[in-house]
Every structure is written in C-alpha cells, then in structure tokens.
Motif scaffolding. Sequence first.
Motif, PDB file in Angstrom:
ATOM      1  N   TYR A  85       7.092  -0.009   4.222  1.00  0.00           N
ATOM      2  CA  TYR A  85       6.131   0.973   4.757  1.00  0.00           C
ATOM      3  C   TYR A  85       6.543   2.390   4.358  1.00  0.00           C
ATOM      4  CZ  TYR A  85       3.403   3.366   8.471  1.00  0.00           C
ATOM      5  OH  TYR A  85       2.552   4.162   9.189  1.00  0.00           O
ATOM      6  N   LEU A  86       7.842   2.660   4.505  1.00  0.00           N
ATOM      7  CA  LEU A  86       8.353   3.975   4.135  1.00  0.00           C
ATOM      8  C   LEU A  86       8.276   4.164   2.606  1.00  0.00           C
ATOM      9  CD1 LEU A  86       9.248   6.027   6.172  1.00  0.00           C
ATOM     10  CD2 LEU A  86      11.627   5.384   5.777  1.00  0.00           C
ATOM     11  N   SER A  87       8.634   3.129   1.879  1.00  0.00           N
ATOM     12  CA  SER A  87       8.554   3.203   0.412  1.00  0.00           C
ATOM     13  C   SER A  87       7.130   3.495  -0.039  1.00  0.00           C
ATOM     14  CB  SER A  87       9.023   1.897  -0.226  1.00  0.00           C
ATOM     15  OG  SER A  87      10.322   1.588   0.192  1.00  0.00           O
ATOM     16  N   ALA A  88       6.169   2.887   0.670  1.00  0.00           N
ATOM     17  CA  ALA A  88       4.765   3.091   0.296  1.00  0.00           C
ATOM     18  C   ALA A  88       4.349   4.547   0.480  1.00  0.00           C
ATOM     19  CB  ALA A  88       3.873   2.179   1.127  1.00  0.00           C
ATOM     20  N   ALA A 116      10.302   5.107  10.208  1.00  0.00           N
ATOM     21  CA  ALA A 116       9.135   4.257   9.941  1.00  0.00           C
ATOM     22  C   ALA A 116       8.460   3.857  11.257  1.00  0.00           C
ATOM     23  CB  ALA A 116       9.552   3.009   9.154  1.00  0.00           C
ATOM     24  N   GLN A 117       9.265   3.519  12.250  1.00  0.00           N
ATOM     25  CA  GLN A 117       8.687   3.071  13.520  1.00  0.00           C
ATOM     26  C   GLN A 117       7.981   4.219  14.244  1.00  0.00           C
ATOM     27  OE1 GLN A 117       8.802  -0.333  14.595  1.00  0.00           O
ATOM     28  NE2 GLN A 117       7.164   0.564  15.820  1.00  0.00           N
ATOM     29  N   ALA A 118       8.576   5.398  14.200  1.00  0.00           N
ATOM     30  CA  ALA A 118       7.950   6.545  14.871  1.00  0.00           C
ATOM     31  C   ALA A 118       6.619   6.899  14.208  1.00  0.00           C
ATOM     32  CB  ALA A 118       8.895   7.754  14.847  1.00  0.00           C
ATOM     33  N   ILE A 119       6.589   6.867  12.885  1.00  0.00           N
ATOM     34  CA  ILE A 119       5.333   7.135  12.175  1.00  0.00           C
ATOM     35  C   ILE A 119       4.316   6.051  12.511  1.00  0.00           C
ATOM     36  CG2 ILE A 119       4.257   7.301   9.899  1.00  0.00           C
ATOM     37  CD1 ILE A 119       6.957   8.440   8.881  1.00  0.00           C
ATOM     38  N   ALA A 148      -9.427  -5.443   1.536  1.00  0.00           N
ATOM     39  CA  ALA A 148     -10.772  -5.733   1.026  1.00  0.00           C
ATOM     40  C   ALA A 148     -11.256  -4.606   0.118  1.00  0.00           C
ATOM     41  CB  ALA A 148     -11.745  -5.937   2.182  1.00  0.00           C
ATOM     42  N   ALA A 149     -10.899  -3.364   0.495  1.00  0.00           N
ATOM     43  CA  ALA A 149     -11.357  -2.210  -0.282  1.00  0.00           C
ATOM     44  C   ALA A 149     -10.530  -2.000  -1.548  1.00  0.00           C
ATOM     45  CB  ALA A 149     -11.307  -0.955   0.591  1.00  0.00           C
ATOM     46  N   GLY A 150      -9.305  -2.529  -1.560  1.00  0.00           N
ATOM     47  CA  GLY A 150      -8.408  -2.294  -2.693  1.00  0.00           C
ATOM     48  C   GLY A 150      -7.921  -0.856  -2.698  1.00  0.00           C
ATOM     49  N   GLY A 151      -7.233  -0.472  -3.775  1.00  0.00           N
ATOM     50  CA  GLY A 151      -6.795   0.914  -3.867  1.00  0.00           C
ATOM     51  C   GLY A 151      -5.336   1.087  -3.490  1.00  0.00           C
ATOM     52  N   ASP A 152      -4.936   2.365  -3.394  1.00  0.00           N
ATOM     53  CA  ASP A 152      -3.508   2.645  -3.318  1.00  0.00           C
ATOM     54  C   ASP A 152      -2.957   2.645  -1.896  1.00  0.00           C
ATOM     55  OD1 ASP A 152      -4.733   4.888  -2.466  1.00  0.00           O
ATOM     56  OD2 ASP A 152      -3.856   6.247  -3.949  1.00  0.00           O
ATOM     57  N   GLN A 153      -3.787   2.347  -0.893  1.00  0.00           N
ATOM     58  CA  GLN A 153      -3.263   2.352   0.476  1.00  0.00           C
ATOM     59  C   GLN A 153      -2.990   0.946   1.001  1.00  0.00           C
ATOM     60  OE1 GLN A 153      -6.331   4.885   2.174  1.00  0.00           O
ATOM     61  NE2 GLN A 153      -4.778   6.448   2.518  1.00  0.00           N
ATOM     62  N   VAL A 154      -3.090  -0.026   0.107  1.00  0.00           N
ATOM     63  CA  VAL A 154      -2.890  -1.415   0.523  1.00  0.00           C
ATOM     64  C   VAL A 154      -1.459  -1.635   1.017  1.00  0.00           C
ATOM     65  CG1 VAL A 154      -2.732  -3.785  -0.322  1.00  0.00           C
ATOM     66  CG2 VAL A 154      -4.715  -2.384  -0.904  1.00  0.00           C
ATOM     67  N   ASP A 155      -0.483  -1.180   0.245  1.00  0.00           N
ATOM     68  CA  ASP A 155       0.930  -1.374   0.600  1.00  0.00           C
ATOM     69  C   ASP A 155       1.227  -0.873   2.007  1.00  0.00           C
ATOM     70  OD1 ASP A 155       1.615  -2.513  -1.727  1.00  0.00           O
ATOM     71  OD2 ASP A 155       3.129  -1.012  -2.299  1.00  0.00           O
ATOM     72  N   SER A 207       1.998  -3.461   5.089  1.00  0.00           N
ATOM     73  CA  SER A 207       3.357  -3.485   5.646  1.00  0.00           C
ATOM     74  C   SER A 207       3.357  -3.033   7.110  1.00  0.00           C
ATOM     75  CB  SER A 207       4.303  -2.620   4.802  1.00  0.00           C
ATOM     76  OG  SER A 207       3.790  -1.314   4.644  1.00  0.00           O
ATOM     77  N   LEU A 208       2.500  -2.067   7.442  1.00  0.00           N
ATOM     78  CA  LEU A 208       2.392  -1.646   8.849  1.00  0.00           C
ATOM     79  C   LEU A 208       1.941  -2.821   9.721  1.00  0.00           C
ATOM     80  CD1 LEU A 208       2.265   0.502  11.137  1.00  0.00           C
ATOM     81  CD2 LEU A 208      -0.077   0.995  10.412  1.00  0.00           C
ATOM     82  N   ALA A 209       0.912  -3.518   9.271  1.00  0.00           N
ATOM     83  CA  ALA A 209       0.423  -4.659  10.052  1.00  0.00           C
ATOM     84  C   ALA A 209       1.505  -5.725  10.159  1.00  0.00           C
ATOM     85  CB  ALA A 209      -0.835  -5.234   9.404  1.00  0.00           C
ATOM     86  N   ALA A 210       2.254  -5.907   9.063  1.00  0.00           N
ATOM     87  CA  ALA A 210       3.262  -6.979   9.048  1.00  0.00           C
ATOM     88  C   ALA A 210       4.288  -6.767  10.154  1.00  0.00           C
ATOM     89  CB  ALA A 210       3.933  -7.044   7.678  1.00  0.00           C
TER      90      ALA A 210
END
Lengths: 411, 370
Positions: free
Chosen positions: B364-367, A290-293, B297-304, B308-311
């Motif tokens: 993030y990986l699950s998403a 996950a971190q590498a991606i 803001a845009a919604g949709g399937d890339q929110v997760d 999670s990346l930002a988190a």
Amino acid sequence: MSRASNLSDTDLRAEVRAWLAANWTQDKAQAIKQSQAVWGASDALKAWLGEVVEARWAAPRWPEQWFGRGLSNDQGKIVEREFAAAGAPGTGQCRTNMWANTLLARGQPALQEKLIGPLLRNEVNMCLLYSEPGAGSDLAGIRTRADRDGDHYVVNGQKVWTSGAAIADYGMLIARTDWDVPKHLGISFFFCPMKQDGIEVRPLRQVTNESHFNEVFITDAVVPAENLLGDLNTGWKVLQTALAYERSIMGEGARGARSGAQESKTEEVLIQLAREAGVLDDSVLRQDIAQAIAYKKLNALNTARAKADMAQGTSSSVMSLGKLAMSRILHEEARVRTAILGADSLLEGGDYPRAEDANFLTLNAYFTSIGGGTDQIQRNIIGERVLGLPKEPEVDKTIAFRDVRTNVQPT
Amino acid sequence: MNTLSHEERTALRDSVQRLLRDASDEQAVRATMETDSGYDPGLWQQLADMGVVGLIIDEAFGGSGVGPLELEAVMEEVGAALLCSPLLGSGVLSAGLLQALGDDEANTRLLPGIASGERIAAAVLTGDGGCWTQAGVSVIAVAVDDGWQLQGDGSFVLHGQNADVLLVAANVEGELGVFEVAADADGVSNTSLPTFDHTLRLAKVGFSAAPARRLQATQPVWQAVREALDLTLVALAGEQAGAAQHCLNFTVEYAKTRIQFGRAIGSFQAIKHMAADLLLETESAVSAARHAAARLAAGGDQVDEAVSLAAFACADAFVTTTATSIQMHGGIAFTWEHLAHLYLRRARADAQLFGNSDQHRERYLSAMGV
C-alpha cells in the motif's frame, strides 16, 4: 402561500443568476474577504446579508412572512448552488442557521418578530449555554436553575465550553424549571440575553494552552418570559430540535497542525515527515504510517458509500460511525507523528515546529474524542440506535431530579 | 466484460443468498467440511448452473462475463455463508490467470469446463514459503523433445487435491512461464495439507519430470499472475467483509437475547462498545472491498493502492470481528458446537492466503511511491 410555486427551475435559476450578477460585485466580495472577523460577522458581511435578506434569498424555503419564498427543498438547492457557484454567502439559512431555525420552530411570536431578521443578517451574536461542570455526557443533569418572577425568569448557575460567549448577544440556554419531576421533564429552553450584569464570562485555558472556550457564571440573570422556547418544562425536546440542526451542519471539527511549518498538499504528511526525519525505511514506522493513512482513507470511503446509499434511497448506518472513526484517525496520526520524531517531541516552541505540531495534535485529538459527545457516548448511540442493543438501566430516569445522586450539594 | 446495473447486481446477490441460506447453512457447512473433498458436488453444480462458478469468465468461453464488482458482491454472500467450495481457486484465481495470459487455444479448451463446474483448476504459484512473489516460484520447467517437463514442489494450492488441471508457474531458463499439467499425469504427486480452517482445502503438489504444456502469454507472465492475484484478493476481500458482517450480526443478536444479572448482556457498555467498534471495522471492510472492486473494474494506476488497502483492511477486520465475537459470546463460543470458531478459523486462513496484512500494508505504501 408560496409565490414561487409555479416558477420553473429554469426561471428560478435565471432569476438568481441575474440578481447575483447585478448585486454580487467584485468590490463586495473583496471587502468581505478582507474584513473577516474572528468572532461574529464583519460590517461588510452584514451589509451583504442585509441585501440577501431584503431580496428574499437568505431562507428561500421559508414562507414570505419570514423573508422567504416558500420554495421546495429541491428549488432551495438550486438557489444554494447558484450562490455557491458565484462564491456568495448568505443563502440556504433555512437549512443551516441553527439559531433562526430553532427560534422559528419553537419560539414565541414576539421573539421571532424581534430576532429572526437580525439573525439572518448576522446582526446578533449567539452562543450555546448547554454544558455544565456537573453535566457533560449527562446533559439532562443540568443544575442551572430558572425561576419565574413576574414577567421574567431569574437564572442562576454555571455553564462551560461556551465559545463566543464574550461577544454574544444571546445564548441558547437550558435551565431547570422543575426539580420535582424526572430530569428530562423539568428543563426549559430560553434565549438568554448575555449583555447584563448577571452574566460573567471567563476564558478557559485548554490543555493545548489555547483559549477557544469560556466558562459562564450566571447570577440572578434576567430572562424575559417571552424568551422561553416551547412550553415550560419541554426544553429537552426543544434542545433535540436545536441539536438536529447543529448535527446537520456540523463540519469535520478537526484541525490540522498549527505551527505553520510547511506540509505537503499532494503527499501524505506522515510520509513527508518520515522522509524529512530520515526514517522512511524503518519497517515498523512504515507499518504504522500505512495503517494511519488507511484509517483516513477508509473513513472517506465509508462517507462516500453512505452518501451513495442515501442517493439510492436506502438508509445507511455508516454515517453515525464518522465521529468515532475521526477520533481514531486523529489520535493515531498524532501518535505516529510522535513516533517519527522520537526524542525531538520532547521540545516545544517556534524553533521546533514539528514537535509543536505533534504535541499539539496529540492533545487536540481529545477535542474530537470528548467534545460533542465522548467516544464512549458515541459507542452507546451506535450500539443502541444502529445495532438495536438494549439501553443500560437508568437509575435516575424516573425519580424526581431533586433526589438524583450528584457530586453537587443540594440547593 | 459486462458491468451489471445496481439492480441486476442486487438481484444476482439475492439469488446467491437464497441458494446458500439453505444449501450452505451451518449444518451443511459442518457436514461438508468433514468430507475428503471439502465441497458439496451438488451445490457446486447449482452454483455453476447459476453462472457463479464462471462469473468472471468471458461469455465467449462459456462464462457469465461480468467483472470485479459482481464478483465482490457474490463473494460477500459466499463469506457470510462460509461456503465450502473450490470457487476462489478454480473460478477466480485459475480462470483469472488463464484470461490474463490470453492463450486463446488453452482458454477455448479449459475455460468452458471450468465455468460449467465440470473441470476444477488449481493454480500452483508459490512454494513452501508461501510468499506469493516471483522469487517464491519454486518449480522449474525443462524443455524435452516433445514439449516440457516440470520439476519441483508447489504449496498452498487451493483445492489442489480436487483439481483436474494444474496451472503451474515455473522458472524456465531465467524467465517465468505458466504450464498446464493434467492432475493425473505421471510424475505429479498431490498431498492434502491439514488445514486449521476445516472449510478450506490446500494441497502440496510435487512434480517429477511431469509432462506439461506451456501456455502462451500476451503480457509478461508475472504481470498476468499479479492480475489474477489482484482479482483473487478483491474476491477474498468481499468474502472477508461479508463474513465479518454476518459474524457481527449473529453476535449482536446473541447479545440481545442472552440474559445475565437480570439483563440482556448487550445492555452492558462493556459488550455494547465492543459491538460498536466492530461495526466500524465491518463497515470499513465493506467500503474497502467494494472500492477495490470498482477500481479494478475501472483499471488504471490506482488499482495497487485500492487492492492492497482492501487486502489488509478486510483481513484485519475479519480476524478482529471473529476473535472479538468469541469473547462477547463467552463460554458458549468456546465449544466446538458453536459456530463462532468456524468464522475465526476462516478469518485466520483468509488473512494468510495470498500474503499477510503486513505485506499488503507495505505494498500500500509502495503504491504511494515510497
């Protein structure tokens, strides 16, 4: 005078389109595609470039004297977009041809006359004679010397990390022409003819067991005085011009796996490899993956934001971070690939493509973290130019180069 | 939901920055963090009057009616100034939860007060484990003659001790509900938790046959909770990114002025390289936070994926930046009087508030479907 200055964008676009429609045939596209040469340009490509130059599309922003049309930057983009849409190469060289741009900016008329056209037509092959065994990060510490002798210069020294040297007709060379002034002030910039007895090219075997670069040994090589670019001893400034063009067109530089083993286009490769190795449920590896991606994704987001900032007219500090980010991405990806493989990474060869890739990428990551300025030099640049931190004191900045401490015996 | 133009968003951000530059300077932060409530009612009212407290609340309910992009931008300033306030718990998480549930009667009754700053709401979503999953909901709701009663404890409640109204996730006969409880109702106990980050207020809230009102939901309740948590994570990411950038800025300024060995310490590569690495961290955090806001803001399937990346990217960048900042400062930042530790404390708190980075990486990986 620019003959296209009154041409509307619409008319220009129509003119490019019509010319491409008439000249860029399927046959030519096919021939160029099939004849790609590893180094240099194929005959099919050269023939096409000849047509592009003839029609004044090769460098549309340049004046007519140099095969151009004197177009504005924006109109130049229109031409480039039309060529790109048709899949035709050869235009926009006023922006992308480092060799011709450097020569046009700093060269003497005789050399410009002789080489600008051939450079645009890709008829001459070029290489870079910058780095030396004793001048890597400290490029201004070069010790290759050029001494004036009548109507030419005599060059002696050694260059390294030169790609394409074996087929090159000319090398863009920096050499020391004054040893009694500080290091930046005694360097000159030349177009050095490569096909002569004084030039010996030896392939360099890299850490990856490949040979993409050469060492160039220069012994009493002759360079005509007209091949000097800029004034004598102003070579460092000419080099900055050349480097600016090089940077503006530098692609990612990073290579992917080389084994040819199947890798998914839609799924992240680390996920694919972990699934294949049956370790996708390993919680430690999942964190690493996950971190590498994420590193890769964050770099893409940074680049997108930098572009958006520039479009808004605000300058962005983000662009300068890309190379440093790429180093981390490549080293980390290679590390995680190795972790996924485990003991299989002990092996190499065609029967073990995954190991081959992991091991190759581990070593090749240094191509990015050392080449084109090490990560450490990059951090200096970011610290000084972006964050405004003061430079480190330079002990060799103001003394005669002859007196600078070095690993090499004085000549 | 309205989306402001780039210029309007910049203007909003600038006005928040101007207000906080004085009203939430270091001296103000230090004074406020020592108070019981942990926020400055005067500044809170000013923020409410500017529309910041009700930023994401629909105009129909008295708010500004803007979205995640504007919220994220404002939160960058909030983070930079280390603002002490119930904004995240009341104006973002609680208001977001109410709007995600969509109970018009409750929203009409509660949201205008939240937007105006007169009413502080706190969401009780997790128990002592602080795991922020549906399984972590530890309060039980029981039907009684004239409504509902709650039983059990919730913890890590943002500004719970300052709340007028509690929104409580509770298990009810095998399903999940959200209940509204007056903070001063019988059977509600409210204990301040001692926080490592003194600019933060957390409470443990106990319910013993506390009278509650069940909120209607227009979507599955945990989905509504997730929606509110995602909005909160984006706000938090903005806070982290803005705070990390600010921390790097004052650290670099110090490195330019602190002289040792006859030179500014920032001229040493040992310091310079740390700063360069932190710039990569902080700029990546800003990119991640803004990207997550845009996706939300845009919604949709890339929110997760984006949230999670930002988190984890912003949480880790903030912790790394503040921790490294202390090292770069040297001894001066090992003192209570220096502000660097205030940022480190906030960073460490923010990195745990709604799940930790390992959990966010797993999500993030699950998403990505694995």
